[in-house]
Structures are given as structure tokens and as C-alpha cells.
Design a protein around this motif. Structure first.
Motif, PDB file in Angstrom:
ATOM      1  N   SER A   1      -9.268   2.816  -4.203  1.00 50.79           N
ATOM      2  CA  SER A   1      -9.525   1.479  -3.296  1.00 50.79           C
ATOM      3  C   SER A   1     -11.009   1.167  -2.729  1.00 50.79           C
TER       4      SER A   1
ATOM      5  N   THR B   1      -3.948   2.556   4.491  1.00 54.99           N
ATOM      6  CA  THR B   1      -3.989   3.827   4.248  1.00 54.99           C
ATOM      7  C   THR B   1      -4.770   4.836   5.242  1.00 54.99           C
TER       8      THR B   1
ATOM      9  N   THR C   1       0.884  -1.120   0.036  1.00 53.80           N
ATOM     10  CA  THR C   1      -0.166   0.034  -0.063  1.00 53.80           C
ATOM     11  C   THR C   1       0.861   1.266   0.004  1.00 53.80           C
TER      12      THR C   1
ATOM     13  N   ALA D   1      -6.218  -2.190   1.329  1.00 50.30           N
ATOM     14  CA  ALA D   1      -5.387  -0.869   1.173  1.00 50.30           C
ATOM     15  C   ALA D   1      -6.209   0.128   2.161  1.00 50.30           C
TER      16      ALA D   1
END
Length: 527
Positions: free
Chosen positions: A87, A124, A71, A120
Motif C-alpha cells: 500500500s 492498517t 483492509t 489502506a
């Protein structure tokens, strides 16, 4: 390198970004467990076997663990805002496709794609939340993020049970769609992308590293998910994939250390706090997912509860975690020692395991679990935020994303290892306890004869023929032995999990350090 301060947000913008990230992380984690209670309905409506339908869980987990380490690199390649929004869109669209799947093959493919989007979201989200808060407020930011991650696995089963009871299984996936649409719009409007120094040209991209990572982690996850089902190394596929996982991991580590532009920056693990954080994240994943796996298993197999009841039992524990998060965040901001908080959390979680071990009998009710589960909530509260903050505290810039990816991946792998090892451990212990108990049931023992005669007499009194009554009495005795053996194997699991947490206490005391060269978050909060 990116400039940190430009990413700090204030006021309503920060609140909106925080809520968006927490909801995205929560969606991802809920989806790992919400499907578990719907497998029977899927099996029926899609005409699949239990083995086939279990791939709905496995495919998602494999995709998750493959994407998480990449990621940070993908964010740099495409820009964080674009990657995060893409994502969310991928996760939302594949949720719709999962609900619309007409066959088991389709559903498995769409779940894999959903896992690529979902993995992800988790990491993130953590990176964005860490960077939009000023350094002294980061412990509170981590508290808010970790709340979603810890509460998610607990919310999945009751939410899934409720949906299954009141409507059809596709709605388990459809509920993601409105949240996904709102999260996409808010991401594009509010989330800033840091300025990364350079992107890789197609020729510089570490394609071999990506391939090795996918093969090794995918193989490992398959072995963990399917090992118990396929009787581990007596199965050729499991044996071959175990060798592939070990060789692939070795080659992947070698490749990343020698290649100029690695897809996963392993050198970030030189940071001693991150190294310890990664180990603790693995243990926490093991304990969190392991206990979330065993207690519902106990209530459903021994107390004959349905999925919704079993899931609801875990809710007070999650509420306790929710209560603890801001408290612990404030403590860290006030300069409380992370080492002390983590040690306390480990000891409290050990006490929770000891409590569960002590109360398990065939007559244990759901109410008996209340206080041990409260302890679990307190322990998780003391562990989650300090481990998260401590892991990332001495990292800067792009390293924060890389560190978050490692802790996220290890927490997921810890959960997978936990569930795989625990299910194997339960079946092995079950057989061992059963043979021990059966060896004590001597048919010539007066106590055993008396018990059989009692049961037989009760059956005859209800109008059963003597020979049938005797058979039924022996079957009932056998059932009692099975229940006792199962309970004893669940008790062993809690001792094993508790032991793991206890062993980590000296590790934390000896190796967690406040860095002298960089300012830790706790120090920043204290000044």
C-alpha cells in the motif's frame, strides 16, 4: 485466530513502528485536503474545466472509501506486512505519477490509484499500533495515532498553499515520495505479520461481495461529492446512482450475512461498544471535516484571505489537539471513564460551535476565532482517543482490524456527508436569507433612501456622474446584502453541527457500557 501477545513490541522497535504508522496515516489524511488549494493551478496548466479538475478530489475519496472496509480481509489474504508495504509503495509510486501527469484524465486515474493505497494506510496503521502495545498502554497508542488523523486535514491547506505560493503544483505530490520510501523500508524491516488461521482459495473469495461493495460505496461517494454541483435529484446521473447506492448496500449486507467467507465481517458489529463507536466516528468526521471546511471558506470569501493564511488560522487548534492527546491517553490509562470523557468532548465541541456562531460578523477578524478554535482542539482531544479506544476495547484478535476498518470508513463517510450537506445547506440558506433581507429593503423606506443617498454622495464627491453613482450605490447595497446572507448561512451551519454533537450526549450516557465479560482498556489500566 491470531495470537495477540506475540505482536507486542518494546523499546526502539516499538518507537520506530509507531513513527512509521503515524507518518503513513498522516500522509494519507494530508493528501485528502492538500490538493484543494491547488485546483486553480491544475486547471490552468492542464487546460481543464473546474468540473473536471474537481474529480482530482472525488476520485481519491471514492477509492479511499471503497478500500477501507476491505483492509482487514486483504491483510489476512496477503499478510499484514506485505499488504501494508504494498500500500505504501502504491501510494508513493502513484504520487510520482500524479506529479508527472500531462493531462487531467491521467491525473484523475492516478489519484484513484493513490486513494486505493492511501485508504489502506489509515486503517492498517491503527491496527498495527493497537497490537504492538500491551493492553494497558493502548489508550496512549490510540492517542498517538489519532493525533495524525486529526492534525492531517488541518495541515493540508497551509502546506498546499505554501507549496503553490513558492513552487509548482506537482510538488504537492512529490513531497510524499521520500517519506514513502523510508516508510516502505521500515515496514519491511520491523512490522510483524500476525499468523492468520487460513487464507481463502480463489474459489472461496467473496468476489460478488467485493463487487457490490465497490458499486454501492463508489456510487454513494459520487453522489455526496457531486450532488450539490449537479443540483441533486433533478440530475439523472445523481438519481440513478442514489438508487444504485441504496440497492447495492442492501444486497451487500445480505450477501455478507449469508456467505460463508465474507469480505467484510459485519457480525463484529454485534459488539455494542463498536456500534456506538461507529456512530460517534461518523459524527466526529462530520464535525471535524465540516468545521475545517466552513472556517477557511469564511476567511477566504468574506475576509479575502489566501489559502495559506486560511490554513494557518487552523494550526493553533491542531497544536491544542496535539497537547490534549497524551493528557487524555494518561487519563484513560489511569482509569478515567470513557463515557465521561466523550460526553465532555461532545459538550465542548458544542460550545465551540456556539462560539463561532456568536462571533461571525462582516468585521470579524482572524484573531476572534482563536479561543473558539482552542475549544475545538480541547473537544477533539477529549473525543478522538476515548472514541477510538472505546470502539476497539472489547474486540480481540482479527476483530480489532475489522473494527478499525468500520470506524475509519464511517469517519471518512461522515466527512463526505458533512462537506456535501454543508455546501448544499449553505447555498439553500443563502438564498432564503437573501430573500428575507431583500424583502426588508423597501426603496421607499427613509432609512434605505438615506443610505443610498449617502453612498451616492460619496461617489459624486469622487467625481462620478450622478446616474453612475446611483447605480454603484445600489450595487454596493446589494453586495452588503449578499455578504450578510452568506454570514448568516455560515452561522446556521455551526448551529446544525453543534446540535448534532449535543444530540449525541444522551446516546453516549445511555448506551456506552463497560463490558463485564471482557476487560475494557480503561479497566485494564486501572488494575
Amino acid at each position: 485466530m491470531l495470537e495477540q501477545n506475540s505482536l507486542v513490541e518494546y523499546g526502539a522497535r516499538r518507537v520506530i513502528i509507531t513513527i512509521t504508522c503515524v507518518f503513513c496515516a498522516l500522509l494519507e489524511v494530508v493528501d485528502t485536503t492538500i490538493v484543494n488549494v491547488a485546483l486553480n493551478d491544475m486547471k490552468g496548466s492542464l487546460g481543464a474545466t473546474l468540473n473536471e479538475v474537481s474529480w482530482v478530489i472525488t476520485a481519491y475519496a471514492i477509492a479511499n472509501v471503497i478500500i477501507v472496509p476491505m483492509t482487514s480481509w486483504l491483510s489476512q489474504q496477503f499478510g499484514r506486512t506485505n499488504y501494508f508495504a504494498a500500500s505504501v509503495i502504491l501510494f508513493t509510486v502513484s504520487s510520482f505519477l500524479c506529479g508527472n501527469a500531462s493531462g487531467i484524465g491521467e491525473l484523475i486515474v492516478f489519484r484513484f490509484i493513490q486513494g486505493l493505497g492511501g485508504g489502506a494506510l489509515l486503517v492498517t496503521s491503527q491496527t498495527i499500533i493497537t497490537e504492538i502495545y500491551p493492553v494497558e498502554k493502548r489508550p496512549m497508542a490510540q492517542a498517538i495515532y489519532v493525533l495524525g488523523v486529526i492534525v492531517g486535514p488541518t495541515l493540508g491547506p497551509p502546506l498546499g498553499g505554501y507549496i503553490i505560493e513558492h513552487s509548482a503544483w506537482p510538488n504537492i505530490f512529490y513531497i510524499n515520495i521520500p517519506v514513502g520510501i523510508i516508510a516502505t523500508l521500515l515496514t519491511l524491516m520491523y512490522v510483524k505479520s500476525p499468523k492468520y488461521s487460513e487464507k481463502r482459495k480463489p474459489g472461496e473469495v467473496d468476489w460478488l461481495g467485493i463487487g457490490l461493495l465497490t458499486v454501492s460505496v463508489g456510487s454513494l461517494q459520487y453522489v455526496l461529492e457531486k450532488g450539490q454541483e449537479e443540483d441533486w435529484f433533478s440530475n439523472t446521473t445523481i438519481l440513478v446512482l442514489s438508487i444504485v447506492a441504496v440497492l447495492g448496500t442492501f444486497l451487500f449486507i445480505w450477501r455478507e450475512l449469508v456467505y460463508k467467507y465474507p469480505v467484510v465481517e459485519l457480525r463484529v458489529l454485534k459488539d455494542s461498544n463498536l456500534r456506538i463507536g461507529v456512530i460517534l466516528s461518523f459524527i466526529m468526521g462530520f464535525g471535524l471535516y465540516g468545521s475545517t471546511f466552513v472556517i477557511p471558506l469564511y476567511t477566504q470569501s468574506i475576509l479575502h484571505w489566501n489559502a495559506f493564511q486560511a490554513g494557518m488560522l487552523m494550526v493553533p487548534s491542531s497544536l491544542m489537539v496535539a497537547f490534549m492527546m497524551p493528557v487524555v491517553g494518561k487519563l484513560i490509562q489511569g482509569g478515567a471513564s470513557q463515557k465521561l470523557l466523550i460526553t465532555g468532548g461532545m459538550l465542548i465541541f458544542f460550545l465551540f460551535c456556539l462560539g463561532c456562531y456568536g462571533i461571525m460578523t462582516p468585521n470579524t477578524s482572524g484573531d476572534d476565532f482563536f479561543w473558539p478554535l482552542m475549544l475545538r482542539g480541547v473537544g477533539m482531544g477529549f473525543l478522538s482517543v476515548p472514541v477510538s479506544v472505546m470502539s476497539l476495547s472489547t474486540l480481540k484478535g482479527v476483530q480489532i482490524g475489522q473494527g478499525a476498518a468500520f470506524t475509519g470508513m464511517l469517519r471518512q463517510l461522515g466527512g463526505s456527508f458533512g462537506v456535501a450537506l454543508i455546501s448544499t445547506f449553505i447555498s439553500r440558506q443563502n438564498m432564503a436569507h437573501r430573500s428575507t433581507l431583500v424583502s426588508k429593503l423597501d426603496i421607499y423606506n427613509p432609512d434605505v433612501q438615506h443610505r443610498v443617498a449617502q453612498l451616492k454622495g460619496g461617489m459624486i464627491a469622487k467625481g462620478m456622474a450622478p446616474n453612475v453613482a446611483e447605480k454603484t450605490a445600489l450595487t454596493m447595497l446589494d453586495g452588503t446584502v449578499s455578504v450578510q446572507a452568506t454570514i448568516m448561512s455560515y452561522m446556521d451551519v455551526f448551529i446544525m453541527i453543534g446540535g448534532m454533537f449535543l444530540v449525541c450526549v444522551p446516546l453516549v450516557i445511555l448506551f456506552v457500557k463497560r463490558s463485564k465479560t471482557k476487560v475494557s482498556l480503561a479497566d485494564a489500566a486501572g488494575h
